[in-house]
Design an enzyme around this catalytic site. Structure first.
Site, PDB file in Angstrom:
ATOM      1  N   ARG A   1      85.669  -3.161  20.757  1.00 15.74           N
ATOM      2  CA  ARG A   1      86.578  -2.795  20.461  1.00 15.74           C
ATOM      3  C   ARG A   1      86.600  -2.544  22.895  1.00 15.74           C
ATOM      4  O   ARG A   1      87.948  -2.547  23.083  1.00 15.74           O
ATOM      5  CB  ARG A   1      86.054  -0.968  21.108  1.00 15.74           C
ATOM      6  CG  ARG A   1      87.224   0.357  20.825  1.00 15.74           C
ATOM      7  CD  ARG A   1      86.195   1.258  20.387  1.00 15.74           C
ATOM      8  NE  ARG A   1      84.490   0.970  21.101  1.00 15.74           N
ATOM      9  CZ  ARG A   1      84.014   2.107  20.681  1.00 15.74           C
ATOM     10  NH1 ARG A   1      84.384   3.257  20.161  1.00 15.74           N
ATOM     11  NH2 ARG A   1      82.758   2.166  21.073  1.00 15.74           N
TER      12      ARG A   1
ATOM     13  N   LYS B   1      71.010  -4.396   7.869  1.00 17.15           N
ATOM     14  CA  LYS B   1      70.593  -2.953   7.657  1.00 17.15           C
ATOM     15  C   LYS B   1      70.932  -2.093   9.311  1.00 17.15           C
ATOM     16  O   LYS B   1      71.088  -2.360  10.137  1.00 17.15           O
ATOM     17  CB  LYS B   1      68.935  -3.225   7.579  1.00 17.15           C
ATOM     18  CG  LYS B   1      68.228  -4.070   9.036  1.00 17.15           C
ATOM     19  CD  LYS B   1      66.631  -3.921   8.887  1.00 17.15           C
ATOM     20  CE  LYS B   1      65.706  -2.367   8.766  1.00 17.15           C
ATOM     21  NZ  LYS B   1      65.002  -2.053  10.171  1.00 17.15           N
TER      22      LYS B   1
ATOM     23  N   LYS C   1      63.194 -16.331   7.002  1.00 12.37           N
ATOM     24  CA  LYS C   1      61.820 -16.841   7.962  1.00 12.37           C
ATOM     25  C   LYS C   1      61.189 -17.470   7.332  1.00 12.37           C
ATOM     26  O   LYS C   1      61.010 -17.718   5.818  1.00 12.37           O
ATOM     27  CB  LYS C   1      60.917 -15.494   7.894  1.00 12.37           C
ATOM     28  CG  LYS C   1      61.088 -13.938   9.004  1.00 12.37           C
ATOM     29  CD  LYS C   1      59.911 -13.565   9.119  1.00 12.37           C
ATOM     30  CE  LYS C   1      60.410 -12.503   9.484  1.00 12.37           C
ATOM     31  NZ  LYS C   1      59.957 -12.233  10.980  1.00 12.37           N
TER      32      LYS C   1
ATOM     33  N   GLU D   1      52.741  -4.683  14.539  1.00 16.28           N
ATOM     34  CA  GLU D   1      53.442  -5.164  15.683  1.00 16.28           C
ATOM     35  C   GLU D   1      52.691  -4.887  16.768  1.00 16.28           C
ATOM     36  O   GLU D   1      52.250  -2.998  16.752  1.00 16.28           O
ATOM     37  CB  GLU D   1      55.365  -4.230  15.785  1.00 16.28           C
ATOM     38  CG  GLU D   1      55.754  -5.143  14.470  1.00 16.28           C
ATOM     39  CD  GLU D   1      57.341  -4.330  14.295  1.00 16.28           C
ATOM     40  OE1 GLU D   1      58.378  -5.084  14.981  1.00 16.28           O
ATOM     41  OE2 GLU D   1      56.763  -3.125  14.032  1.00 16.28           O
TER      42      GLU D   1
ATOM     43  N   ASP E   1      62.539   2.404   7.905  1.00 16.25           N
ATOM     44  CA  ASP E   1      63.066   0.382   8.966  1.00 16.25           C
ATOM     45  C   ASP E   1      62.583  -0.121   8.327  1.00 16.25           C
ATOM     46  O   ASP E   1      62.391  -1.440   8.582  1.00 16.25           O
ATOM     47  CB  ASP E   1      62.026   1.507   9.968  1.00 16.25           C
ATOM     48  CG  ASP E   1      62.683   0.336  11.219  1.00 16.25           C
ATOM     49  OD1 ASP E   1      63.683  -0.144  11.423  1.00 16.25           O
ATOM     50  OD2 ASP E   1      62.169  -0.049  11.803  1.00 16.25           O
TER      51      ASP E   1
ATOM     52  N   HIS F   1      61.341  -4.947   4.016  1.00 16.32           N
ATOM     53  CA  HIS F   1      61.202  -5.657   4.513  1.00 16.32           C
ATOM     54  C   HIS F   1      60.114  -6.038   3.247  1.00 16.32           C
ATOM     55  O   HIS F   1      59.287  -6.851   3.238  1.00 16.32           O
ATOM     56  CB  HIS F   1      60.717  -6.163   5.484  1.00 16.32           C
ATOM     57  CG  HIS F   1      62.003  -5.847   6.489  1.00 16.32           C
ATOM     58  ND1 HIS F   1      62.756  -6.704   7.140  1.00 16.32           N
ATOM     59  CD2 HIS F   1      61.842  -5.910   8.393  1.00 16.32           C
ATOM     60  CE1 HIS F   1      63.695  -6.710   7.623  1.00 16.32           C
ATOM     61  NE2 HIS F   1      63.385  -5.720   8.667  1.00 16.32           N
TER      62      HIS F   1
HETATM   63  C1  BG6 Z   1      63.549  -4.092  12.448  1.00 20.17           C
HETATM   64  C2  BG6 Z   1      62.962  -3.394  12.720  1.00 20.17           C
HETATM   65  O1  BG6 Z   1      64.608  -4.553  10.778  1.00 20.17           O
HETATM   66  O2  BG6 Z   1      63.129  -5.734  11.621  1.00 20.17           O
HETATM   67  C3  BG6 Z   1      62.127  -2.738  13.616  1.00 20.17           C
HETATM   68  O3  BG6 Z   1      64.422  -1.837  13.126  1.00 20.17           O
HETATM   69  C4  BG6 Z   1      61.036  -3.971  13.431  1.00 20.17           C
HETATM   70  O4  BG6 Z   1      62.192  -1.876  13.941  1.00 20.17           O
HETATM   71  C5  BG6 Z   1      61.767  -5.364  13.247  1.00 20.17           C
HETATM   72  O5  BG6 Z   1      60.649  -4.493  14.945  1.00 20.17           O
HETATM   73  C6  BG6 Z   1      59.943  -6.309  13.134  1.00 20.17           C
HETATM   74  O6  BG6 Z   1      61.044  -7.810  12.743  1.00 20.17           O
HETATM   75  P1  BG6 Z   1      59.820  -8.619  12.604  1.00 20.17           P
HETATM   76  O7  BG6 Z   1      61.223 -10.628  12.687  1.00 20.17           O
HETATM   77  O8  BG6 Z   1      59.780  -9.013  14.995  1.00 20.17           O
HETATM   78  O9  BG6 Z   1      59.165  -9.526  12.615  1.00 20.17           O
END
Ligand code: BG6
Length: 482
Positions: A51, A148, A182, A216, A235, A240
């Site tokens: 935009r 997503k 990955k 994480e 999330d 995933h």
């Molecule tokens: C994202 C999530 O899809 O994946 C995040 O929204 C998360 O919250 C991330 O931190 C993790 O991805 P990766 O590749 O760092 O494991």
């Protein structure tokens, strides 16, 4: 060892939301790296669309800034960067209005693959799809890429799918789940289906249980508001972890083609049993020093959103009946580690007597960091003194095994190139996404109805106590997060 790089055909890639975070951090740096590898042909165009009013030169300088920030210095070569910036265009487009669309159409070439990356809020997906179609910018050969969150429940995912399906066929829609891009996730398929060794054991008769961990160290940081409306289930699990589960549990597809793969993944999701509350633990990191606290960072002092989730799943089919799949994922945990561990059952009879403690054979597939595989096997402890057994690791780090200069592309790099090549194997089909929501929805509804609060856990720990109990009560243990 440098991977063989196959150049792709000419293409024009439009990135809607080109000034946003994802474009700066992942998409543009990923494209630069592919350019550097010679995979992007001279003459291809990368068109930023957003935009904000700005000239092509200003946008190019922003792209340069993003590269300087997000590409390792060792990969930045001034001449290569200049060449890359030269294929970048910019157009100001109003996603909800009429402005900019003619200019965009005029920039695009005929007889070229046209791909459109919707790096924007999902609320705009339908608007963009409609305008691209009605203005004749995207035809039957065009491809669109969406990110997503693909909905926040089944109803919203269906509505999103419908808004895209009104203008595009399923074979034109690329739904990204970056976990599928990955390297090691794809390796999982190679391990299973390119070796005779594992597949005969890959079932409830020989597998005691499976653990999937995505831990994480980061908290919700600057994404507090988004995250608080989402939580770990939406999330991370719905997409995933569920995808990882599918790749482990699915039947061998008859070929490595998109629909063959996706049909098998879909069957796994449909075979998941409903989740009873006793097989679910939700947690929230709390009370860390210096505001390291979910409530503070989410900006919602009464939040019931989980930053950690653990669960025990059952896949009710012939292959897996009776083998539990334990999944866990969380933020602000002790270490960043993503892995899948397949724990095999005991041998039926021990010839070595009681004094030898038997340890399980475990196959660990490490997704990150240090991608690799590790198989724990029993051997004889060397030396005299009788037959003492010991479990050791057959450990393989891909970087070591394949060369330390191994260039593993980032998930986004691979996925964007797959879009250009027209290969949907690593993208989610609409019905898969809907099936995953259909399983997730009742679980969320149930905890909301009960008014459950997540269990607190210390930042930097391995998660809440309840998660440990989830396994202890089955006589099992989580692998360490370290
Ligand atoms: C994202 C999530 O899809 O994946 C995040 O929204 C998360 O919250 C991330 O931190 C993790 O991805 P990766 O590749 O760092 O494991």
């Amino acid at each position: 060892m440098v991977a063989r790089v196959i150049p792709v055909d000419q293409f024009d890639l439009v990135i809607f939301g080109a000034t946003g975070d994802l474009a700066r951090r992942k998409i543009l740096p990923g494209l630069y790296r592919r350019w550097r590898e010679g995979q992007i042909p001279e003459g291809a165009a990368i068109i930023g669309a957003a935009r904000t009013e700005m000239t092509r030169e200003v946008f190019r300088s922003q792209v340069n800034d993003a590269l300087q920030e997000f590409v390792p210095a060792s990969e930045l070569d001034a001449a290569i960067v200049t060449g890359f910036l030269n294929i970048i265009e910019y157009v100001t487009v109003d996603a909800k209005g009429d402005d900019g669309w003619d200019a965009l159409g005029a920039l695009m070439r005929e007889e070229t693959v046209r791909a459109f990356y919707f790096s924007v809020a999902p609320a705009l997906f339908g608007e963009l799809a409609q305008r691209l179609h009605l203005r004749g910018i995207a035809d039957r050969n065009a491809r669109i890429v969406v990110e997503k969150p693909f909905g926040k429940d089944l109803a919203s995912a269906r509505a999103l799918n419908a808004s895209l399906a009104a203008y595009f066929h399923e074979d034109q829609i690329y739904r990204i789940d970056h976990y599928l891009g990955k390297e090691t996730v794809q390796n999982l398929m190679a391990v299973r289906f390119a070796n005779i060794l594992f597949e005969p054991l890959w079932n409830a008769q020989f597998v005691d249980h499976v653990q999937i961990t995505v831990a994480e160290t980061v908290g919700v940081g600057g994404r507090g508001e988004y995250y608080d409306n989402s939580g770990a289930m939406r999330d991370m699990v719905q997409n995933h972890l569920m995808q990882l589960l599918c790749l482990i549990a699915m039947e061998p597809p008859h070929c490595f083609e998109p629909d063959a793969m996706r049909d098998e993944k879909l069957k796994v999701i449909r075979a998941l049993d409903p989740l009873p509350p006793s097989d679910l633990v939700r947690g929230q990191y709390r009370g860390g020093a210096g505001g390291d606290d979910y409530l503070a960072q989410s900006g919602n002092p009464d939040s019931r959103t989980e930053s950690f989730i653990a669960m025990k799943l059952h896949v009710s089919n012939w292959r897996w009946k009776g083998t539990p799949f334990y999944l866990r994922t969380g933020k602000r945990l002790r270490a960043r580690v993503s892995e899948i561990a397949i724990t095999f059952k005991e041998p039926p009879h021990s010839i070595f007597g009681e004094s030898n403690q038997w340890r399980e054979n475990v196959l660990v597939i490490r997704l990150q960091p240090d991608e690799g595989m590790d198989l724990r096997v029993m051997i004889k402890e060397p030396g005299p003194g009788g037959m003492r057994l010991k479990d050791v690791a057959l450990d393989m780090s891909f970087a070591e095994a394949l060369g330390n200069d191994l260039d593993i592309p980032d998930a986004y790099e691979r996925l964007i190139m797959d879009v250009i090549r027209g290969n949907q194997t690593l993208f989610m089909r609409g019905d898969e996404v809907e099936a995953a929501w259909a399983w997730v929805d009742p679980v969320i509804e149930a905890w909301e109805t009960r008014g459950d609060r997540p269990e607190p856990y210390e930042p930097g720990s391995t998660g809440p106590e309840g998660a440990l109990m989830l396994m202890h009560k089955d006589g099992r243990r989580w692998r360490e997060i370290r």
